[in-house]
Design a protein around this motif. Structure first.
Motif, short mmCIF file in Angstrom:
data_model
loop_
_atom_site.label_atom_id
_atom_site.label_comp_id
_atom_site.label_asym_id
_atom_site.label_seq_id
_atom_site.Cartn_x
_atom_site.Cartn_y
_atom_site.Cartn_z
N TYR A 114 -20.56 -12.63 -29.64
CA TYR A 114 -21.17 -11.51 -28.89
C TYR A 114 -20.78 -10.05 -29.17
N ALA A 115 -21.66 -9.27 -29.48
CA ALA A 115 -21.26 -7.93 -29.61
C ALA A 115 -20.75 -7.19 -28.41
N SER A 116 -21.46 -7.51 -27.36
CA SER A 116 -21.23 -7.14 -25.85
C SER A 116 -20.76 -8.40 -25.13
N GLN A 118 -19.06 -8.67 -22.50
CA GLN A 118 -18.92 -8.12 -20.89
C GLN A 118 -20.22 -8.74 -20.19
N PHE A 119 -21.32 -8.84 -20.85
CA PHE A 119 -22.68 -9.03 -20.20
C PHE A 119 -22.74 -10.66 -20.03
#
Length: 264
Positions: A114-116, A118-119
């Motif tokens: 995933y690119a982010s 943290q979500f």
């Protein structure tokens, strides 16, 4: 075990982290499901279009493992609203495929995908339902089959403790007169330590068992592991056979980690 009252028994089917395959075991039961509907009231079963996730029920079936903080809170609430709780399928009983994170770096995978990351709100481990709340009965399988589910419901309605399968898959193979793939083909097979119930699907087409139905009641995992190794499997491959979809089942977990060199 206490019998239910004369009023219609209410059941619910709840999904946690899973593929929905065990819920489909209900739907694929066909006419038997219609007969069941005459005996019980389905209060919640999103897969079938009945939605009331907070319904108080007599029997709650749980598919899937606990993999997120929200699921931790939800399983506690469901337990409080249910007279009996039955976990169905290998994800609910032994963590399932997603429990592979338990023996790896759980933070590394999301970061690579995933690119982010943290979500992504997930727990570092994927755990069986019994690790969080009291489970009254477990149905193993990947997926379970309709006959298992319906037999369990009928037993509970009659006030009888559901019968748990205890023999190994090898017994099931022999009754069906199947040729042993381990002896005849040298194919690695988990049948000697896996509980029966699937109908010996894989051996019947010449493939080794993947242990979808979890550890049998009495297993000699050490003997099978050494046999697999003697057949040419590396230590890692032996470990993988035990940890593939049952990494939270104590008997398989202990043997798998031993061959990974990670004894607990």
């Amino acid at each position: 075990m206490t019998t239910f009252s004369v009023t219609k028994t209410r059941i619910a089917v709840h999904k946690f982290s899973s593929c929905d395959g065990c819920q489909l075991a209900f739907l694929n039961a066909g006419e038997a499901l219609l007969e069941l509907a005459e005996l019980v009231e389905i209060a919640h079963f999103a897969e079938a279009g009945v939605i009331d996730s907070e319904a108080e029920v007599d029997i709650a079936f749980i598919e899937g493992s606990v993999t997120t903080p929200a699921e931790e809170r939800r399983i506690d609430a469901i337990r409080q609203r249910s007279r009996y709780l039955v976990s169905i399928g290998v994800c609910a009983t032994a963590g399932g495929l997603q429990a592979l994170r338990n023996i790896a770096d759980a933070g590394e995978w999301p970061a690579a995908i995933y690119a982010s990351p943290q979500f992504i709100d997930s727990l570092p481990t994927s755990t069986p339902i019994a690790s969080h709340v009291k489970v009254d009965f477990e149905l193993w399988g990947c997926p379970v089959n309709g006959a298992q589910v319906l037999q369990t419901v009928r037993s509970l309605l009659a006030g009888v403790t559901p019968r748990a399968e205890t023999e190994t898959l090898c017994g099931e193979c022999k009754r069906q007169l199947k040729v042993c793939v381990m002896v005849a083909k040298g194919e690695p097979c988990m049948g000697p330590v896996t509980r029966a119930g699937c109908g010996a699907i894989c051996p019947s087409v010449g493939r080794g068992c993947y242990a979808c139905y979890g550890p049998a009641a009495s297993t000699n995992t050490a003997a099978l592991a050494h046999q697999l190794h003697a057949m040419g499997l590396t230590s890692k491959a032996v470990a993988d056979h035990f940890l593939l979809i049952n990494s939270a089942a104590p008997a398989f977990k202990a043997e798998g980690l031993k061959w990974r060199g990670e004894d607990e």
